[in-house]
Design an enzyme around this catalytic site. Structure first.
Site, PDB file in Angstrom:
ATOM      1  N   CYS A 106     -43.973  63.571 -28.707  1.00  0.00           N
ATOM      2  CA  CYS A 106     -44.067  64.053 -27.318  1.00  0.00           C
ATOM      3  C   CYS A 106     -44.876  63.102 -26.438  1.00  0.00           C
ATOM      4  CB  CYS A 106     -44.733  65.428 -27.277  1.00  0.00           C
ATOM      5  SG  CYS A 106     -44.050  66.624 -28.427  1.00  0.00           S
ATOM      6  N   HIS A 124     -47.007  71.512 -24.588  1.00  0.00           N
ATOM      7  CA  HIS A 124     -45.583  71.655 -24.930  1.00  0.00           C
ATOM      8  C   HIS A 124     -45.454  72.833 -25.877  1.00  0.00           C
ATOM      9  CE1 HIS A 124     -41.568  70.972 -26.225  1.00  0.00           C
ATOM     10  NE2 HIS A 124     -41.854  70.354 -27.356  1.00  0.00           N
ATOM     11  N   HIS A 126     -42.835  75.700 -27.998  1.00  0.00           N
ATOM     12  CA  HIS A 126     -41.505  76.061 -28.478  1.00  0.00           C
ATOM     13  C   HIS A 126     -41.343  77.576 -28.394  1.00  0.00           C
ATOM     14  CE1 HIS A 126     -40.263  72.290 -31.038  1.00  0.00           C
ATOM     15  NE2 HIS A 126     -40.681  71.966 -29.839  1.00  0.00           N
ATOM     16  N   GLU A 156     -46.021  89.707  -9.551  1.00  0.00           N
ATOM     17  CA  GLU A 156     -47.418  89.349  -9.265  1.00  0.00           C
ATOM     18  C   GLU A 156     -47.874  88.079  -9.993  1.00  0.00           C
ATOM     19  OE1 GLU A 156     -49.278  90.599  -7.056  1.00  0.00           O
ATOM     20  OE2 GLU A 156     -51.346  90.102  -7.577  1.00  0.00           O
ATOM     21  N   HIS A 223     -34.910  74.336 -26.521  1.00  0.00           N
ATOM     22  CA  HIS A 223     -36.036  73.613 -27.121  1.00  0.00           C
ATOM     23  C   HIS A 223     -37.386  74.250 -26.752  1.00  0.00           C
ATOM     24  CE1 HIS A 223     -37.882  69.344 -27.866  1.00  0.00           C
ATOM     25  NE2 HIS A 223     -38.785  70.301 -28.055  1.00  0.00           N
TER      26      HIS A 223
HETATM   27  C1  LIG Z   1     -40.015  71.467 -35.428  1.00  0.00           C
HETATM   28  S1  LIG Z   1     -39.940  69.750 -35.172  1.00  0.00           S
HETATM   29  C2  LIG Z   1     -40.272  69.626 -33.457  1.00  0.00           C
HETATM   30  C3  LIG Z   1     -40.359  68.211 -32.955  1.00  0.00           C
HETATM   31  O1  LIG Z   1     -39.156  67.547 -33.134  1.00  0.00           O
HETATM   32  C4  LIG Z   1     -40.712  68.187 -31.491  1.00  0.00           C
HETATM   33  O2  LIG Z   1     -39.797  68.954 -30.741  1.00  0.00           O
HETATM   34  C5  LIG Z   1     -42.092  68.676 -31.181  1.00  0.00           C
HETATM   35  O3  LIG Z   1     -42.289  69.479 -30.307  1.00  0.00           O
HETATM   36  C6  LIG Z   1     -43.265  68.180 -31.911  1.00  0.00           C
HETATM   37  O4  LIG Z   1     -43.203  66.809 -32.174  1.00  0.00           O
HETATM   38  P1  LIG Z   1     -44.398  66.094 -32.945  1.00  0.00           P
HETATM   39  O5  LIG Z   1     -43.988  64.676 -33.091  1.00  0.00           O
HETATM   40  O6  LIG Z   1     -44.588  66.811 -34.256  1.00  0.00           O
HETATM   41  O7  LIG Z   1     -45.624  66.293 -32.079  1.00  0.00           O
HETATM   42 ZN   LIG Z   2     -40.659  69.978 -29.003  1.00  0.00          ZN
END
Ligand SMILES: CSC[C@@H](O)[C@@H](O)C(=O)COP(=O)(O)O
Ligand SMILES: [Zn+2]
Length: 260
Positions: A106, A124, A126, A156, A223
């Site tokens: 990232c 970031h 998920h 709100e 993602h």
């Molecule tokens: C479950 S693997 C997820 C990764 O490919 C990526 O999307 C992520 O968010 C984290 O990347 P990373 O390199 O481990 O910091």
């Molecule tokens: Zn990711």
């Protein structure tokens, strides 16, 4: 009186600047707000929210001219301060690299938030709520011209979101921070398409940042989301407000209610 966040940050920056010879001194501190400690702590908290499970997601903090980054592919909730990479923001060279680890994939996306938005922290996640909202938008249940943006108003929690991540901490009438969105404003978060490799998202994320100057985040379809703020507190509270809004919109969708 307790030291302010600014005092602590200044002290940490002074420590960083005085220690260019020993890379480990960049990550060694008893201060819980030191970025190396703070990232580890935040990831443990975010893990409980389902934001950084299974090694996905992450957090980066900018501290003066030093960018603190987690390693790639590790259990983010188990990280230790000694696992942190430190990059010189001006030269983009690593001034601390833990052996046998790679920096987070990232990294170029975090750097985009620092470079184009002068952010102090980028998160970031998920989160499944973030993923689901990108799928609902894709399904064209809103105006088809808007499949690449999540827009919501008259909730709100929108007041927890700054205009472009530059909001002042001053409180305006009605409990809203000056520079934050108001109740009748429409919050818009752009959505970009996912790629096979995280770093391949960089161009699209930079384009979205440029095209959406008021957005404090970019959703990545199927993602997750990148959220930034001028400091850790703003990035964290905006990530929380956004996750709340994503979840709310998903639940409203299930109930057949419209959010815009
Ligand atoms: C479950 S693997 C997820 C990764 O490919 C990526 O999307 C992520 O968010 C984290 O990347 P990373 O390199 O481990 O910091
Ligand atoms: Zn990711």
């Amino acid at each position: 009186m307790a030291a302010s966040h600014q005092d602590v940050q200044k002290k940490n920056e002074d420590q960083d600047n005085s220690s260019t010879t020993d890379p480990d001194s960049l990550i060694r501190s008893n201060d819980p707000l030191h970025p190396a400690n703070h990232i580890s702590d935040l990831c443990r908290r975010f893990y409980t929210l389902g934001w950084v499970t299974g090694t996905g997601g992450g957090v980066s903090i900018r501290h003066g001219n030093h960018i603190f980054l987690a390693p790639s592919g590790v259990q983010k909730e188990m990280m230790q301060p000694t696992d942190m990479f430190v990059m010189d923001f001006l030269t983009k060279q690593y001034v601390r690299r833990p052996q046998a680890l790679k920096p987070s994939a990232c990294t170029p996306l975090f750097l985009a938030a620092y470079t184009h938005r002068n952010a102090g922290c980028c998160i970031h996640t998920h989160s499944q709520w973030a993923v689901l909202i990108t799928l609902i938008c894709e399904a064209g249940l809103q105006n088809s011209a808007e499949r690449n943006v999540f827009a919501i108003k008259e909730i709100e929690q929108i007041k927890g979101i700054s205009r472009g991540g530059s909001g002042s901490d001053e409180i305006a009438e009605g409990g809203r921070k000056v520079g934050n969105l108001g109740y009748y404003d429409t919050m818009k978060i752009p959505i970009i398409e996912n790629e096979a490799h995280e770093e391949d998202l960089t161009g699209a994320l930079e384009k979205a940042i440029e095209e959406w100057p008021e957005a404090c985040a970019v959703l990545v379809r199927r993602h997750g989301v990148y959220v930034w703020g001028k400091d850790v507190a703003q990035a964290k509270t905006q990530a929380e407000s956004l996750d709340y809004l994503f979840q709310l919109a998903v639940e409203m969708h299930k109930l057949g209610l419209k959010w815009i």
